[in-house]
Design a protein around this motif. Structure first.
Motif, PDB file in Angstrom:
ATOM      1  N   ALA A 120       0.839  -1.203   0.000  1.00  0.00           N
ATOM      2  CA  ALA A 120       0.000   0.000   0.000  1.00  0.00           C
ATOM      3  C   ALA A 120       0.873   1.252   0.000  1.00  0.00           C
ATOM      4  CB  ALA A 120      -0.937   0.002   1.210  1.00  0.00           C
ATOM      5  N   PHE A 121       1.972   1.222   0.750  1.00  0.00           N
ATOM      6  CA  PHE A 121       2.909   2.344   0.774  1.00  0.00           C
ATOM      7  C   PHE A 121       3.543   2.534  -0.599  1.00  0.00           C
ATOM      8  CE2 PHE A 121       7.240   3.949   2.261  1.00  0.00           C
ATOM      9  CZ  PHE A 121       6.814   5.258   2.446  1.00  0.00           C
ATOM     10  N   ALA A 122       3.958   1.440  -1.227  1.00  0.00           N
ATOM     11  CA  ALA A 122       4.563   1.509  -2.566  1.00  0.00           C
ATOM     12  C   ALA A 122       3.571   2.063  -3.582  1.00  0.00           C
ATOM     13  CB  ALA A 122       5.059   0.131  -2.994  1.00  0.00           C
ATOM     14  N   THR A 123       2.326   1.657  -3.494  1.00  0.00           N
ATOM     15  CA  THR A 123       1.289   2.165  -4.402  1.00  0.00           C
ATOM     16  C   THR A 123       1.079   3.656  -4.189  1.00  0.00           C
ATOM     17  OG1 THR A 123       0.212   0.004  -4.492  1.00  0.00           O
ATOM     18  CG2 THR A 123      -1.136   1.916  -5.067  1.00  0.00           C
ATOM     19  N   ALA A 124       1.071   4.084  -2.926  1.00  0.00           N
ATOM     20  CA  ALA A 124       0.904   5.511  -2.619  1.00  0.00           C
ATOM     21  C   ALA A 124       2.093   6.322  -3.123  1.00  0.00           C
ATOM     22  CB  ALA A 124       0.717   5.708  -1.115  1.00  0.00           C
ATOM     23  N   LEU A 182      10.608   2.638  -0.806  1.00  0.00           N
ATOM     24  CA  LEU A 182      11.158   3.981  -1.042  1.00  0.00           C
ATOM     25  C   LEU A 182      12.223   4.012  -2.137  1.00  0.00           C
ATOM     26  CD1 LEU A 182      11.542   5.312   2.609  1.00  0.00           C
ATOM     27  CD2 LEU A 182      10.167   6.356   0.797  1.00  0.00           C
ATOM     28  N   LEU A 183      12.998   2.947  -2.261  1.00  0.00           N
ATOM     29  CA  LEU A 183      14.158   2.949  -3.152  1.00  0.00           C
ATOM     30  C   LEU A 183      13.874   3.350  -4.594  1.00  0.00           C
ATOM     31  CD1 LEU A 183      16.295  -0.038  -1.856  1.00  0.00           C
ATOM     32  CD2 LEU A 183      16.858   2.397  -1.822  1.00  0.00           C
ATOM     33  N   PRO A 184      12.807   2.888  -5.235  1.00  0.00           N
ATOM     34  CA  PRO A 184      12.590   3.297  -6.631  1.00  0.00           C
ATOM     35  C   PRO A 184      12.318   4.790  -6.800  1.00  0.00           C
ATOM     36  CG  PRO A 184      11.268   1.361  -6.094  1.00  0.00           C
ATOM     37  CD  PRO A 184      11.847   1.885  -4.810  1.00  0.00           C
ATOM     38  N   HIS A 240      13.373  11.251  -6.666  1.00  0.00           N
ATOM     39  CA  HIS A 240      12.239  12.166  -6.789  1.00  0.00           C
ATOM     40  C   HIS A 240      11.675  12.628  -5.453  1.00  0.00           C
ATOM     41  CE1 HIS A 240      12.195  11.106 -11.010  1.00  0.00           C
ATOM     42  NE2 HIS A 240      12.242   9.839 -10.641  1.00  0.00           N
ATOM     43  N   VAL A 241      12.228  12.154  -4.337  1.00  0.00           N
ATOM     44  CA  VAL A 241      11.635  12.472  -3.042  1.00  0.00           C
ATOM     45  C   VAL A 241      12.587  13.259  -2.150  1.00  0.00           C
ATOM     46  CG1 VAL A 241      10.136  10.440  -3.033  1.00  0.00           C
ATOM     47  CG2 VAL A 241      12.332  10.332  -1.884  1.00  0.00           C
ATOM     48  N   ALA A 284      20.412   8.337   2.829  1.00  0.00           N
ATOM     49  CA  ALA A 284      20.957   9.691   2.989  1.00  0.00           C
ATOM     50  C   ALA A 284      21.940  10.039   1.870  1.00  0.00           C
ATOM     51  CB  ALA A 284      21.631   9.834   4.353  1.00  0.00           C
ATOM     52  N   GLU A 285      22.523   9.015   1.268  1.00  0.00           N
ATOM     53  CA  GLU A 285      23.458   9.244   0.152  1.00  0.00           C
ATOM     54  C   GLU A 285      22.729   9.376  -1.172  1.00  0.00           C
ATOM     55  OE1 GLU A 285      26.433   6.197   0.203  1.00  0.00           O
ATOM     56  OE2 GLU A 285      26.717   6.396   2.359  1.00  0.00           O
ATOM     57  N   LEU A 286      21.453   9.013  -1.205  1.00  0.00           N
ATOM     58  CA  LEU A 286      20.697   8.986  -2.449  1.00  0.00           C
ATOM     59  C   LEU A 286      19.648  10.086  -2.571  1.00  0.00           C
ATOM     60  CD1 LEU A 286      20.122   5.128  -2.572  1.00  0.00           C
ATOM     61  CD2 LEU A 286      21.881   6.448  -3.782  1.00  0.00           C
ATOM     62  N   THR A 287      19.198  10.607  -1.444  1.00  0.00           N
ATOM     63  CA  THR A 287      18.144  11.619  -1.447  1.00  0.00           C
ATOM     64  C   THR A 287      18.318  12.547  -0.262  1.00  0.00           C
ATOM     65  OG1 THR A 287      15.770  11.955  -1.732  1.00  0.00           O
ATOM     66  CG2 THR A 287      16.433  10.290  -0.134  1.00  0.00           C
TER      67      THR A 287
END
Length: 100
Positions: free
Chosen positions: A32-36, A67-69, A73-74, A92-95
């Motif tokens: 559900a989190f991934a869909t959101a 979150l990874l994909p 964008h976030v 933290a290294e990615l976003t």
């Protein structure tokens, strides 16, 4: 049994799209989190959006995997409880992660 998770979307006064999660994110509700997250990415028209995790008390590896994909964008808002989990997982290294 599924952990309690509430997901809401909206816009901040500066126009940024926000996905707010409240509760716990684990394998029982990570889909559900991934869909959101996918919906927030679509609704933000590809622009960076905010994921507010300040109301999240627990986040496991299934939530991190959701979150990874979206890391390009976030911008994440996290509490001192969740922030270290995100950092240890390498997010933290990615976003951008903002502590609240």
């Amino acid at each position: 049994m599924s952990a309690a998770l509430t997901l809401a979307t909206g816009r901040r006064s500066d126009g940024a799209f926000v996905l707010t999660a409240t509760g716990e994110i684990d394998m029982s509700n990570a889909d559900a989190f991934a869909t959101a997250l996918a919906g927030a990415h679509r609704d933000a028209d590809g622009a960076p959006f905010v994921v507010d995790l300040t109301g999240v008390a627990y986040l496991d590896s299934a939530g991190l995997a959701a979150l990874l994909p979206h890391v390009e964008h976030v911008h994440l808002l996290a509490t001192p409880l969740i922030g270290p989990v995100l950092t240890i997982a390498g997010l933290a290294e990615l976003t951008t992660i903002h502590d609240q």
